[in-house]
Write an enzyme that holds these catalytic residues in place. Sequence first.
Site, mmCIF file in Angstrom:
data_model
loop_
_atom_site.group_PDB
_atom_site.id
_atom_site.type_symbol
_atom_site.label_atom_id
_atom_site.label_comp_id
_atom_site.label_asym_id
_atom_site.label_seq_id
_atom_site.Cartn_x
_atom_site.Cartn_y
_atom_site.Cartn_z
ATOM 1 N N HIS A 110 -8.370 -0.549 -9.366
ATOM 2 C CA HIS A 110 -8.220 0.657 -8.223
ATOM 3 C C HIS A 110 -6.868 1.452 -8.522
ATOM 4 C CE1 HIS A 110 -8.274 2.082 -4.286
ATOM 5 N NE2 HIS A 110 -6.884 1.855 -4.083
ATOM 6 N N ASP A 136 0.764 -1.232 -0.063
ATOM 7 C CA ASP A 136 -0.122 0.223 0.108
ATOM 8 C C ASP A 136 0.903 1.208 0.071
ATOM 9 O OD1 ASP A 136 -2.258 1.579 0.030
ATOM 10 O OD2 ASP A 136 -2.907 1.007 2.284
#
Length: 315
Positions: free
Chosen positions: A226, A147
């Site tokens: 995404h 992330d």
Amino acid sequence: MSAGQPVDTGLTRSATFLVFSVLQTDSSMRAVRSVLSSVPDITKNISIRDTNANLTCVVGIGSRAWDSLMRLPRPAELHPFPEVRGAKQTAVSTPGDLLFHIRSERRDMCFELERQLIEKLGDTVQLEDQTVGFRYFDARDLLGFVDGTANPVGPSAISDVVMISEEDENSNATTVGGSYVVVQKYLHDLKAWKALSIEQQEAIIGRTKLDNIELEDADDGQQQSHKTLATIEDASGKEHAVLRDNMPFGSPSTSQYGTYFIAYSRHLWVVEKMMERMFLGNPRGLHDRILDFSTPITGSTFFAPSLSILKRLGD
């Protein structure tokens, strides 16, 4: 430029996110102003016990409390988090007058700063959310992917993305050196996520799972990943980044698994455009497929003023 708060601390091993509503009385506002002005000193007094623990705290002020609490001109873009109702999920808007983003390499340091802040705030505030985050292996979320790969790197790059400068349109003495902050708390359906193949997961995220290599974008008009939906460009085609410091949180014994999303930006519209693209889709109707497995349960917007503004609140 006014010195900003330590938004660029970077990912630590532990973090605590506190969101409060402030009681709307004159006495509560005075007391809260005094506490906020002392946050840098409180942090310093705790951090001196272990300077290698890298203890920091960023304070954000919400739209509802800004005028009565700050008594300063409002940041031009500051307003409540706007609900975004999509076909699959809704980006909910939840209360929040104060945000404390506490980070450290040591959980006990975060704990002590949280304890002292809550003791000093007393009954002037109401807790809306408290989340304890942790670093998961090599900066991965609980879905198993790295992330924050798109974050800017280096002090100057981070400053350009995060801090409002004197040259910014609509900037003023209040906002220079400050940042907009958006937080959301997502819960994951890990059972459903793990039922997907690795290839299906990678197509949703837009990166390979093992080595974090970016995959090619879909053609125009097709379902986007995404990664692509979270990439924001303005009308001229210039890309606008944000600084994320997302943290996993959870409790296996209660089957709770989640990601606390937090983004700092000099332009609030960048984060809000990201929400629109994810929840409504781009093209419309093709929402971010990560939302088939992740549900937002909070959503709040704040402004983190410069350190000098913060320290003057107690005057």
